[in-house]
Design a protein around this motif. Sequence first.
Motif, PDB file in Angstrom:
ATOM      1  N   TYR A  99      -9.955   4.036  -9.553  1.00 19.96           N
ATOM      2  CA  TYR A  99      -8.557   4.153  -9.136  1.00 19.96           C
ATOM      3  C   TYR A  99      -8.233   3.101  -8.103  1.00 19.96           C
ATOM      4  N   ARG A 100      -7.071   2.477  -8.261  1.00 20.16           N
ATOM      5  CA  ARG A 100      -6.635   1.413  -7.371  1.00 20.16           C
ATOM      6  C   ARG A 100      -5.980   2.003  -6.122  1.00 20.16           C
ATOM      7  N   THR A 101      -6.124   1.316  -4.981  1.00 15.37           N
ATOM      8  CA  THR A 101      -5.445   1.752  -3.771  1.00 15.37           C
ATOM      9  C   THR A 101      -3.936   1.585  -3.933  1.00 15.37           C
ATOM     10  N   THR A 102      -3.188   2.286  -3.095  1.00 20.32           N
ATOM     11  CA  THR A 102      -1.731   2.187  -3.150  1.00 20.32           C
ATOM     12  C   THR A 102      -1.191   1.203  -2.119  1.00 20.32           C
ATOM     13  N   THR A 103      -2.073   0.414  -1.526  1.00 18.61           N
ATOM     14  CA  THR A 103      -1.649  -0.590  -0.558  1.00 18.61           C
ATOM     15  C   THR A 103      -2.392  -1.891  -0.816  1.00 18.61           C
ATOM     16  N   ASP A 104      -1.795  -2.987  -0.428  1.00 18.71           N
ATOM     17  CA  ASP A 104      -2.387  -4.312  -0.574  1.00 18.71           C
ATOM     18  C   ASP A 104      -2.374  -5.012   0.776  1.00 18.71           C
ATOM     19  N   PRO A 105      -3.261  -5.997   0.981  1.00 15.35           N
ATOM     20  CA  PRO A 105      -3.219  -6.772   2.222  1.00 15.35           C
ATOM     21  C   PRO A 105      -1.814  -7.312   2.485  1.00 15.35           C
ATOM     22  N   GLY A 106      -1.343  -7.099   3.692  1.00 14.08           N
ATOM     23  CA  GLY A 106       0.005  -7.509   4.058  1.00 14.08           C
ATOM     24  C   GLY A 106       1.005  -6.373   4.051  1.00 14.08           C
ATOM     25  N   ASP A 107       0.650  -5.245   3.408  1.00 12.68           N
ATOM     26  CA  ASP A 107       1.548  -4.092   3.387  1.00 12.68           C
ATOM     27  C   ASP A 107       1.550  -3.388   4.742  1.00 12.68           C
ATOM     28  N   GLN A 108       2.674  -2.782   5.072  1.00 12.43           N
ATOM     29  CA  GLN A 108       2.802  -2.013   6.298  1.00 12.43           C
ATOM     30  C   GLN A 108       3.112  -0.555   5.964  1.00 12.43           C
ATOM     31  N   ALA A 109       2.701   0.349   6.848  1.00 11.90           N
ATOM     32  CA  ALA A 109       3.027   1.769   6.713  1.00 11.90           C
ATOM     33  C   ALA A 109       3.358   2.312   8.095  1.00 11.90           C
ATOM     34  N   PRO A 110       4.257   3.275   8.178  1.00 13.70           N
ATOM     35  CA  PRO A 110       4.590   3.847   9.486  1.00 13.70           C
ATOM     36  C   PRO A 110       3.365   4.486  10.137  1.00 13.70           C
ATOM     37  N   LEU A 111       3.319   4.454  11.441  1.00  6.06           N
ATOM     38  CA  LEU A 111       2.185   5.040  12.154  1.00  6.06           C
ATOM     39  C   LEU A 111       2.079   6.543  11.928  1.00  6.06           C
TER      40      LEU A 111
END
Length: 249
Positions: A123-135
């Motif tokens: 299964y692939r992650t749901t984020t990629d390098p450079g992506d941001q997510a709220p703290l």
Amino acid sequence: MPAKGSNTVAKAFQMLELLGEHPEGISAAAAAEATGHPFSTGYRLLGGLVESGYADFDPVSKLYTLGLEVFRLSQKVAHRRGFTGAAKELLRTLTRTTGESSILSVRQGNASLTVLTVDGPQYRTTTDPGDQAPLHTSALGQVLLAFDPEHDAVIDALDLTPRTPNSITDPARLREKVARIRELGWAGQSEENDIGMNALAVPVLDLDGRLLAALALAAPVFRRSLDELIELVPQLTETATQVAARLPR
């Protein structure tokens, strides 16, 4: 998107950020409107970015996207900070031994910034390098928040907009969770950041206890429950210690 500065360099970086927010592409007119610039200014900025390789232009769709020069620079930053050379193989080993995707993130303002990922075998992650997510929504962000000495003041400044129906939106609840994370040494979240995904994160701390990054394992809910992920805390913590020992200070 509010303007961040009046000089040409600030405007160009503002346009780059906008392109990053529209991976599918954006027209010159829409970009100018979003940044608050006259069309002529937006068109000129985009043209300069295309000329320098930081943006691409599709003559058929008339849309602008980020160019490969941005990727080249990002790889240089990752290498200099030690993320690629020091941590990539450690994350690969973590994923190989746990069977789940691993993610390394750092703090960027009031968000967590993904710097490295290794996808799980199934299964692939749901984020990629450079992506941001709220703290406040992701396990990675919650760890970065909890181990900030000024976490209480940061919570006051956060926009607790939910990403899913399970996201924490109450400051009191977030403070309770931050206290628990600091006590346990890890953060777990179930579908707070992405529907269908569980995640477990730990801090990456140097020998002086200074927070360098956060390391997580992520798994779809049908593959592994949060309780099952929690069983992997020892492996995750050991890898975080190894990452910290290799990262430049």
